[in-house]
Design a protein around this motif. Structure first.
Motif, PDB file in Angstrom:
ATOM      1  N   ALA A  93      -5.186  -1.067   7.507  1.00 59.62           N
ATOM      2  CA  ALA A  93      -4.738  -1.340   6.144  1.00 59.62           C
ATOM      3  C   ALA A  93      -5.895  -1.800   5.277  1.00 59.62           C
ATOM      4  O   ALA A  93      -6.019  -1.387   4.110  1.00 59.62           O
ATOM      5  CB  ALA A  93      -3.635  -2.398   6.156  1.00 59.62           C
ATOM      6  N   ARG A  94      -6.767  -2.632   5.839  1.00 62.75           N
ATOM      7  CA  ARG A  94      -7.922  -3.108   5.083  1.00 62.75           C
ATOM      8  C   ARG A  94      -8.926  -1.982   4.845  1.00 62.75           C
ATOM      9  O   ARG A  94      -9.444  -1.807   3.746  1.00 62.75           O
ATOM     10  CB  ARG A  94      -8.598  -4.272   5.811  1.00 62.75           C
ATOM     11  CG  ARG A  94      -7.750  -5.524   5.908  1.00 62.75           C
ATOM     12  CD  ARG A  94      -8.588  -6.716   6.353  1.00 62.75           C
ATOM     13  NE  ARG A  94      -9.197  -6.510   7.664  1.00 62.75           N
ATOM     14  CZ  ARG A  94      -8.682  -6.957   8.804  1.00 62.75           C
ATOM     15  NH1 ARG A  94      -7.536  -7.614   8.802  1.00 62.75           N
ATOM     16  NH2 ARG A  94      -9.313  -6.752   9.956  1.00 62.75           N
ATOM     17  N   ASP A  95      -9.192  -1.209   5.892  1.00 65.66           N
ATOM     18  CA  ASP A  95     -10.193  -0.145   5.787  1.00 65.66           C
ATOM     19  C   ASP A  95      -9.765   0.954   4.826  1.00 65.66           C
ATOM     20  O   ASP A  95     -10.610   1.601   4.188  1.00 65.66           O
ATOM     21  CB  ASP A  95     -10.470   0.463   7.161  1.00 65.66           C
ATOM     22  CG  ASP A  95     -11.265  -0.459   8.066  1.00 65.66           C
ATOM     23  OD1 ASP A  95     -11.789  -1.472   7.560  1.00 65.66           O
ATOM     24  OD2 ASP A  95     -11.347  -0.175   9.279  1.00 65.66           O
ATOM     25  N   ASP A  96      -8.458   1.180   4.725  1.00 61.27           N
ATOM     26  CA  ASP A  96      -7.960   2.246   3.860  1.00 61.27           C
ATOM     27  C   ASP A  96      -7.885   1.834   2.400  1.00 61.27           C
ATOM     28  O   ASP A  96      -7.642   2.675   1.534  1.00 61.27           O
ATOM     29  CB  ASP A  96      -6.567   2.696   4.317  1.00 61.27           C
ATOM     30  CG  ASP A  96      -6.632   3.479   5.625  1.00 61.27           C
ATOM     31  OD1 ASP A  96      -7.740   3.917   5.996  1.00 61.27           O
ATOM     32  OD2 ASP A  96      -5.576   3.634   6.262  1.00 61.27           O
ATOM     33  N   ALA A  97      -8.066   0.540   2.132  1.00 59.41           N
ATOM     34  CA  ALA A  97      -7.974   0.058   0.753  1.00 59.41           C
ATOM     35  C   ALA A  97      -9.142   0.603  -0.058  1.00 59.41           C
ATOM     36  O   ALA A  97     -10.243   0.781   0.431  1.00 59.41           O
ATOM     37  CB  ALA A  97      -7.974  -1.471   0.718  1.00 59.41           C
ATOM     38  N   ARG A  98      -8.874   0.864  -1.332  1.00 56.51           N
ATOM     39  CA  ARG A  98      -9.911   1.367  -2.241  1.00 56.51           C
ATOM     40  C   ARG A  98     -10.033   0.439  -3.443  1.00 56.51           C
ATOM     41  O   ARG A  98      -9.024   0.108  -4.075  1.00 56.51           O
ATOM     42  CB  ARG A  98      -9.560   2.777  -2.726  1.00 56.51           C
ATOM     43  CG  ARG A  98      -9.497   3.808  -1.613  1.00 56.51           C
ATOM     44  CD  ARG A  98     -10.870   4.074  -1.015  1.00 56.51           C
ATOM     45  NE  ARG A  98     -10.830   5.150  -0.047  1.00 56.51           N
ATOM     46  CZ  ARG A  98     -10.685   4.953   1.247  1.00 56.51           C
ATOM     47  NH1 ARG A  98     -10.579   3.729   1.719  1.00 56.51           N
ATOM     48  NH2 ARG A  98     -10.664   5.980   2.069  1.00 56.51           N
ATOM     49  N   PRO A  99     -11.296   0.069  -3.790  1.00 58.83           N
ATOM     50  CA  PRO A  99     -12.515   0.345  -3.030  1.00 58.83           C
ATOM     51  C   PRO A  99     -12.594  -0.549  -1.804  1.00 58.83           C
ATOM     52  O   PRO A  99     -12.136  -1.675  -1.830  1.00 58.83           O
ATOM     53  CB  PRO A  99     -13.630   0.015  -4.016  1.00 58.83           C
ATOM     54  CG  PRO A  99     -13.038  -1.000  -4.911  1.00 58.83           C
ATOM     55  CD  PRO A  99     -11.573  -0.658  -5.042  1.00 58.83           C
ATOM     56  N   LYS A 100     -13.218  -0.066  -0.736  1.00 62.17           N
ATOM     57  CA  LYS A 100     -13.201  -0.789   0.529  1.00 62.17           C
ATOM     58  C   LYS A 100     -13.855  -2.159   0.434  1.00 62.17           C
ATOM     59  O   LYS A 100     -13.439  -3.097   1.109  1.00 62.17           O
ATOM     60  CB  LYS A 100     -13.887   0.035   1.615  1.00 62.17           C
ATOM     61  CG  LYS A 100     -13.096   1.254   2.036  1.00 62.17           C
ATOM     62  CD  LYS A 100     -13.785   1.969   3.183  1.00 62.17           C
ATOM     63  CE  LYS A 100     -12.966   3.164   3.642  1.00 62.17           C
ATOM     64  NZ  LYS A 100     -13.594   3.874   4.749  1.00 62.17           N
ATOM     65  N   ALA A 101     -14.887  -2.276  -0.375  1.00 60.64           N
ATOM     66  CA  ALA A 101     -15.652  -3.522  -0.414  1.00 60.64           C
ATOM     67  C   ALA A 101     -15.005  -4.592  -1.275  1.00 60.64           C
ATOM     68  O   ALA A 101     -15.415  -5.740  -1.263  1.00 60.64           O
ATOM     69  CB  ALA A 101     -17.056  -3.252  -0.944  1.00 60.64           C
ATOM     70  N   LEU A 113      -3.648  -8.335   5.553  1.00 59.23           N
ATOM     71  CA  LEU A 113      -3.854  -6.932   5.184  1.00 59.23           C
ATOM     72  C   LEU A 113      -4.822  -6.749   4.029  1.00 59.23           C
ATOM     73  O   LEU A 113      -5.339  -5.643   3.830  1.00 59.23           O
ATOM     74  CB  LEU A 113      -2.520  -6.285   4.809  1.00 59.23           C
ATOM     75  CG  LEU A 113      -1.384  -6.356   5.830  1.00 59.23           C
ATOM     76  CD1 LEU A 113      -0.159  -5.634   5.288  1.00 59.23           C
ATOM     77  CD2 LEU A 113      -1.797  -5.771   7.173  1.00 59.23           C
ATOM     78  N   ALA A 114      -5.072  -7.786   3.250  1.00 58.92           N
ATOM     79  CA  ALA A 114      -5.879  -7.673   2.037  1.00 58.92           C
ATOM     80  C   ALA A 114      -7.311  -7.244   2.358  1.00 58.92           C
ATOM     81  O   ALA A 114      -7.877  -7.670   3.366  1.00 58.92           O
ATOM     82  CB  ALA A 114      -5.892  -9.005   1.291  1.00 58.92           C
ATOM     83  N   PRO A 115      -7.923  -6.381   1.513  1.00 61.83           N
ATOM     84  CA  PRO A 115      -7.451  -5.934   0.197  1.00 61.83           C
ATOM     85  C   PRO A 115      -6.430  -4.810   0.229  1.00 61.83           C
ATOM     86  O   PRO A 115      -6.054  -4.287  -0.815  1.00 61.83           O
ATOM     87  CB  PRO A 115      -8.733  -5.472  -0.486  1.00 61.83           C
ATOM     88  CG  PRO A 115      -9.548  -4.949   0.655  1.00 61.83           C
ATOM     89  CD  PRO A 115      -9.260  -5.862   1.811  1.00 61.83           C
ATOM     90  N   GLY A 116      -5.973  -4.420   1.427  1.00 63.27           N
ATOM     91  CA  GLY A 116      -4.884  -3.463   1.507  1.00 63.27           C
ATOM     92  C   GLY A 116      -3.570  -4.098   1.104  1.00 63.27           C
ATOM     93  O   GLY A 116      -3.442  -5.331   1.050  1.00 63.27           O
ATOM     94  N   HIS A 117      -2.596  -3.278   0.821  1.00 65.31           N
ATOM     95  CA  HIS A 117      -1.258  -3.739   0.470  1.00 65.31           C
ATOM     96  C   HIS A 117      -0.251  -3.037   1.372  1.00 65.31           C
ATOM     97  O   HIS A 117      -0.378  -1.838   1.638  1.00 65.31           O
ATOM     98  CB  HIS A 117      -0.930  -3.424  -0.994  1.00 65.31           C
ATOM     99  CG  HIS A 117      -1.829  -4.099  -1.973  1.00 65.31           C
ATOM    100  ND1 HIS A 117      -1.599  -5.367  -2.423  1.00 65.31           N
ATOM    101  CD2 HIS A 117      -2.955  -3.667  -2.577  1.00 65.31           C
ATOM    102  CE1 HIS A 117      -2.559  -5.707  -3.275  1.00 65.31           C
ATOM    103  NE2 HIS A 117      -3.397  -4.688  -3.388  1.00 65.31           N
ATOM    104  N   ALA A 118       0.732  -3.765   1.825  1.00 69.13           N
ATOM    105  CA  ALA A 118       1.778  -3.164   2.646  1.00 69.13           C
ATOM    106  C   ALA A 118       2.601  -2.192   1.787  1.00 69.13           C
ATOM    107  O   ALA A 118       3.172  -2.590   0.780  1.00 69.13           O
ATOM    108  CB  ALA A 118       2.686  -4.252   3.228  1.00 69.13           C
ATOM    109  N   GLU A 119       2.644  -0.940   2.196  1.00 74.55           N
ATOM    110  CA  GLU A 119       3.333   0.076   1.415  1.00 74.55           C
ATOM    111  C   GLU A 119       4.779   0.189   1.852  1.00 74.55           C
ATOM    112  O   GLU A 119       5.083   0.219   3.058  1.00 74.55           O
ATOM    113  CB  GLU A 119       2.617   1.414   1.565  1.00 74.55           C
ATOM    114  CG  GLU A 119       1.196   1.425   1.025  1.00 74.55           C
ATOM    115  CD  GLU A 119       0.565   2.801   1.124  1.00 74.55           C
ATOM    116  OE1 GLU A 119       1.299   3.796   1.037  1.00 74.55           O
ATOM    117  OE2 GLU A 119      -0.664   2.857   1.280  1.00 74.55           O
ATOM    118  N   PRO A 120       5.707   0.264   0.903  1.00 73.60           N
ATOM    119  CA  PRO A 120       7.135   0.336   1.235  1.00 73.60           C
ATOM    120  C   PRO A 120       7.458   1.452   2.220  1.00 73.60           C
ATOM    121  O   PRO A 120       6.943   2.575   2.107  1.00 73.60           O
ATOM    122  CB  PRO A 120       7.785   0.593  -0.122  1.00 73.60           C
ATOM    123  CG  PRO A 120       6.862  -0.045  -1.106  1.00 73.60           C
ATOM    124  CD  PRO A 120       5.490   0.231  -0.557  1.00 73.60           C
ATOM    125  N   GLY A 121       8.277   1.114   3.199  1.00 75.34           N
ATOM    126  CA  GLY A 121       8.723   2.073   4.196  1.00 75.34           C
ATOM    127  C   GLY A 121       7.830   2.175   5.409  1.00 75.34           C
ATOM    128  O   GLY A 121       8.296   2.508   6.493  1.00 75.34           O
TER     129      GLY A 121
END
Length: 258
Positions: free
Chosen positions: A40-48, A245-253
């Motif tokens: 979840a973190r790695d897939d976040a954009r921008p990664k840094a 999970l940050a900077p990723g966000h939990a996506e619904p479903g």
């Protein structure tokens, strides 16, 4: 009223123990694709970019999340005292009937003190046994009850027994709810031995882990101070699931599991 709440709590604890003893660790549940906290973190954009509201960067820190299911109960205020004293945020997956409704002041306190409030259905029915309308009712009623108390609708849910499938995912997505599973459980439904609960958690603790406990069982809340103390000594930073999970966000479903 207090007798009714205690009796309801006792019946619920018995029911939870029975179903959990069958398969709390997901054996035999429907297949699903799970996303790990790291993914979840790695897939976040921008990664840094780290979300500014996050108090810690779990890509660098040794993070672990404490989560509590099936409350609140009369023991939850004591748990909140411990978390406040130790400056530890947690994620609470709340049951609607006889819990959220019975303890609105506790739910308000959770929100006020910065804990993540999430959905654990209305009556703890196994969602994979229900049709889409039944799943929607179990989740929507708890969403409405929590929003009425806190002013905010949860974005996370945990399916009872961790059982999920495509139908559960579709309804969850429609309701704006991501599914959160776990990597460690103390099986606290099966014992009142706080030392054993502590030992089970510590034996399974690992970086990016999500720990499953219940604040409705007699041995759990007394075990939490020792769990927190020893996790901190091992270098862990205790966080909420969104912080993990940050900077990723939990996506619904979608399903998230270490």
């Amino acid at each position: 009223m207090s007798w009714y709440i205690s009796a309801s709590r006792s019946r619920l604890a018995t029911a939870l123990a029975a179903v959990a003893a069958v398969s709390l660790m997901l054996s035999g549940c429907s297949s699903y694709d799970a996303i790990s906290p790291r993914e979840a973190r790695d897939d976040a954009r921008p990664k840094a970019q780290v979300v500014k509201t996050a108090r810690v960067d779990c890509a660098k820190a040794r993070c672990i999340a404490l989560t509590f299911d099936a409350g609140p109960s009369e023991d939850t205020p004591r748990l909140l005292d411990t978390l406040q004293r130790e400056k530890v945020p947690a994620t609470f997956f709340l049951l609607g009937k006889n819990h959220v409704r019975a303890h609105p002041d506790v739910v308000r306190r959770m929100a006020r003190e910065g804990h993540e409030i999430a959905n654990h259905t209305w009556t703890h029915k196994r969602l994979t046994d229900l049709d889409a309308d039944g799943i929607r009712e179990e989740l929507s009623r708890t969403q409405d009850a929590i929003e009425a108390i806190t002013g905010r609708r949860p974005t996370l849910m945990r399916p009872p027994q961790g059982r999920t499938d495509d139908k559960v995912a579709e309804v969850s997505r429609d309701l704006g709810l991501a599914q959160i599973l776990w990597s460690a459980t103390a099986k606290d439904y099966s014992t009142t031995d706080s030392a054993l609960i502590e030992r089970r958690v510590l034996d399974q603790a690992d970086r990016d882990g999500i720990i499953l406990l219940h604040d409705i069982y007699a041995g759990t809340v007394p075990a939490v101070p020792g769990i927190i103390e020893k996790l901190k000594k091992r270098g862990y930073t205790l966080v909420t699931v969104p912080q993990l999970l940050a900077p990723g966000h939990a996506e619904p479903g979608k399903v998230y599991k270490p």
